[in-house]
Write an enzyme that holds these catalytic residues in place. Structure first.
Site, PDB file in Angstrom:
ATOM      1  N   ASP A  13       0.859  -1.189   0.000  1.00 37.52           N
ATOM      2  CA  ASP A  13       0.000   0.000   0.000  1.00 37.52           C
ATOM      3  C   ASP A  13       0.893   1.236   0.000  1.00 37.52           C
ATOM      4  O   ASP A  13       2.096   1.141   0.253  1.00 37.52           O
ATOM      5  CB  ASP A  13      -0.908   0.009   1.244  1.00 37.52           C
ATOM      6  CG  ASP A  13      -1.855   1.207   1.267  1.00 37.52           C
ATOM      7  OD1 ASP A  13      -2.503   1.478   0.239  1.00 37.52           O
ATOM      8  OD2 ASP A  13      -1.947   1.896   2.302  1.00 37.52           O
ATOM      9  N   SER A  14       0.283   2.389  -0.223  1.00 37.49           N
ATOM     10  CA  SER A  14       1.019   3.657  -0.136  1.00 37.49           C
ATOM     11  C   SER A  14       1.436   3.955   1.302  1.00 37.49           C
ATOM     12  O   SER A  14       2.344   4.741   1.534  1.00 37.49           O
ATOM     13  CB  SER A  14       0.128   4.804  -0.633  1.00 37.49           C
ATOM     14  OG  SER A  14      -1.036   4.876   0.172  1.00 37.49           O
ATOM     15  N   CYS A  76      -4.421  -1.742  -2.036  1.00 39.81           N
ATOM     16  CA  CYS A  76      -4.549  -0.307  -2.278  1.00 39.81           C
ATOM     17  C   CYS A  76      -5.379  -0.145  -3.544  1.00 39.81           C
ATOM     18  O   CYS A  76      -5.003  -0.678  -4.597  1.00 39.81           O
ATOM     19  CB  CYS A  76      -3.156   0.289  -2.483  1.00 39.81           C
ATOM     20  SG  CYS A  76      -3.156   2.030  -2.939  1.00 39.81           S
ATOM     21  N   GLU A 155      -3.119   7.944   8.348  1.00 45.03           N
ATOM     22  CA  GLU A 155      -1.643   7.863   8.380  1.00 45.03           C
ATOM     23  C   GLU A 155      -1.076   8.268   9.743  1.00 45.03           C
ATOM     24  O   GLU A 155      -0.016   7.796  10.138  1.00 45.03           O
ATOM     25  CB  GLU A 155      -1.020   8.743   7.285  1.00 45.03           C
ATOM     26  CG  GLU A 155      -1.030   8.107   5.912  1.00 45.03           C
ATOM     27  CD  GLU A 155      -0.215   6.825   5.804  1.00 45.03           C
ATOM     28  OE1 GLU A 155       0.941   6.803   6.246  1.00 45.03           O
ATOM     29  OE2 GLU A 155      -0.763   5.832   5.273  1.00 45.03           O
ATOM     30  N   CYS A 187     -11.155   2.836  -0.633  1.00 39.80           N
ATOM     31  CA  CYS A 187      -9.749   3.123  -0.323  1.00 39.80           C
ATOM     32  C   CYS A 187      -9.445   2.379   0.962  1.00 39.80           C
ATOM     33  O   CYS A 187     -10.242   2.418   1.911  1.00 39.80           O
ATOM     34  CB  CYS A 187      -9.561   4.626  -0.135  1.00 39.80           C
ATOM     35  SG  CYS A 187      -7.959   5.083   0.585  1.00 39.80           S
ATOM     36  N   HIS A 189      -7.463   2.870   3.331  1.00 44.75           N
ATOM     37  CA  HIS A 189      -7.273   3.644   4.566  1.00 44.75           C
ATOM     38  C   HIS A 189      -8.609   3.841   5.311  1.00 44.75           C
ATOM     39  O   HIS A 189      -8.614   4.077   6.518  1.00 44.75           O
ATOM     40  CB  HIS A 189      -6.698   5.034   4.252  1.00 44.75           C
ATOM     41  CG  HIS A 189      -5.221   5.065   3.994  1.00 44.75           C
ATOM     42  ND1 HIS A 189      -4.656   4.590   2.833  1.00 44.75           N
ATOM     43  CD2 HIS A 189      -4.183   5.515   4.757  1.00 44.75           C
ATOM     44  CE1 HIS A 189      -3.329   4.763   2.881  1.00 44.75           C
ATOM     45  NE2 HIS A 189      -3.025   5.314   4.039  1.00 44.75           N
TER      46      HIS A 189
END
Ligand code: DGL
Length: 286
Positions: A13-14, A76, A155, A187, A189
């Site tokens: 993932d990012s 992701c 994050e 997404c 997240h």
């Protein structure tokens, strides 16, 4: 010599978003060894171009293959939208499980005829999203919103509280006004903000979180290819971040709990131009 089935599964993932998928994989496939790559040097992916995200994703997949991955889960939506098809062409022997916004179940279950999808800008621009809507949402009104603030909040582990609630209200009120009764988390997240989202949009809107289904799909692919690990004990997880390992460990504790982060093997991984180092830096200790 290690058999193919004894090798780890790569998850990418990012940033910390893919941990929502990893958490489900740990529950459903507890004996598997996992290598998780968080590209925190480049997070967020959402506002970047498809070409840029594709280049990062291909380099990460290569790094996971070098580390012996038997399956790669692109945890992701943005990276899947940018790179899933090219990855399958470039690495035909490597199985990939990717993500697409779960428009299908939302369109099937809606009573109001209006569904909401939240994802990143790049996910909405990719051909994958257009194809999913074309295939599964005929006759249904699809309302979309990019919510970059949710990525930023996850994050730093701020999954609830005044800042999160405020961002959620700002992003989602147009969808609620439009009459959605299904909200697709497009997404990885976003599942970490699920309780706060539900609190703001109320019980009348069903949140569609694809993470359990993605972990089930990973299990199916392992079975189809005879790649289930022969090990019985709980698998090891190695976390690699291109950002700051200490910061990653702290957020890991918030998102997955103190037990998961306490003894976690968190290491740094460095970009060298457009490639990732073939070795990982020494383990950091909390
Ligand atoms: N977690 C990612 C996704 O599923 C990307 C978020 C971002 O980096 O913008 O789309």
């Amino acid at each position: 010599m290690e058999t193919n089935a004894a090798r780890p599964i790569g998850v990418l993932d990012s940033g910390v978003g893919g941990l929502s998928i990893l958490r489900e994989m740990r529950a459903q496939l507890p004996a598997e060894d996992l290598i998780y790559v968080a590209d925190q040097a480049h997070v967020p992916y959402g506002p970047r171009t498809i070409d840029e995200v594709r280049a990062f994703t291909v380099a990460i997949a290569r790094a996971l293959i070098e580390r012996g991955a038997k399956l790669i889960v692109v945890a992701c939506n943005t990276a899947s939208a940018a790179a899933l098809w090219p990855l399958r062409e470039m690495f035909p022997d490597m199985p990939f499980v990717g993500m697409e916004p779960a428009v299908k179940p939302a369109a099937r279950d809606t009573r109001s005829g209006v569904i909401g999808v939240i994802a990143t800008e790049a996910t909405f621009q990719g051909e994958l999203f257009a194809s999913v809507v074309g295939r599964f949402a005929q006759g249904v009104q699809v309302e979309t919103r990019a919510c970059p603030d949710f990525v930023r909040l996850a994050e730093v582990g701020e999954t609830d509280g005044p800042a999160a609630r405020d961002a959620i209200r700002r992003c989602l009120s147009p969808l609620v006004t439009a009459g959605i009764d299904q909200l697709v988390l497009g997404c990885t997240h976003f599942p970490f903000l699920k309780a706060a989202i539900q609190g703001e949009i109320g019980p009348g809107v069903t949140i569609v979180d694809p993470s359990p289904a993605v972990a089930r799909q990973a299990g199916r692919v392992l079975d189809e290819r005879g790649l289930r690990t022969p090990h019985r004990e709980t698998g090891r997880v190695t976390y690699l971040t291109t950002g700051d390992p200490a910061a990653f460990r702290a957020v890991l504790g918030v998102l997955l709990g103190a037990d998961e982060s306490a003894g976690a093997d968190v290491r740094g991984l460095r970009w060298r131009g457009d490639r990732l180092d073939s070795h990982t830096e020494k383990e950091t200790h909390p």
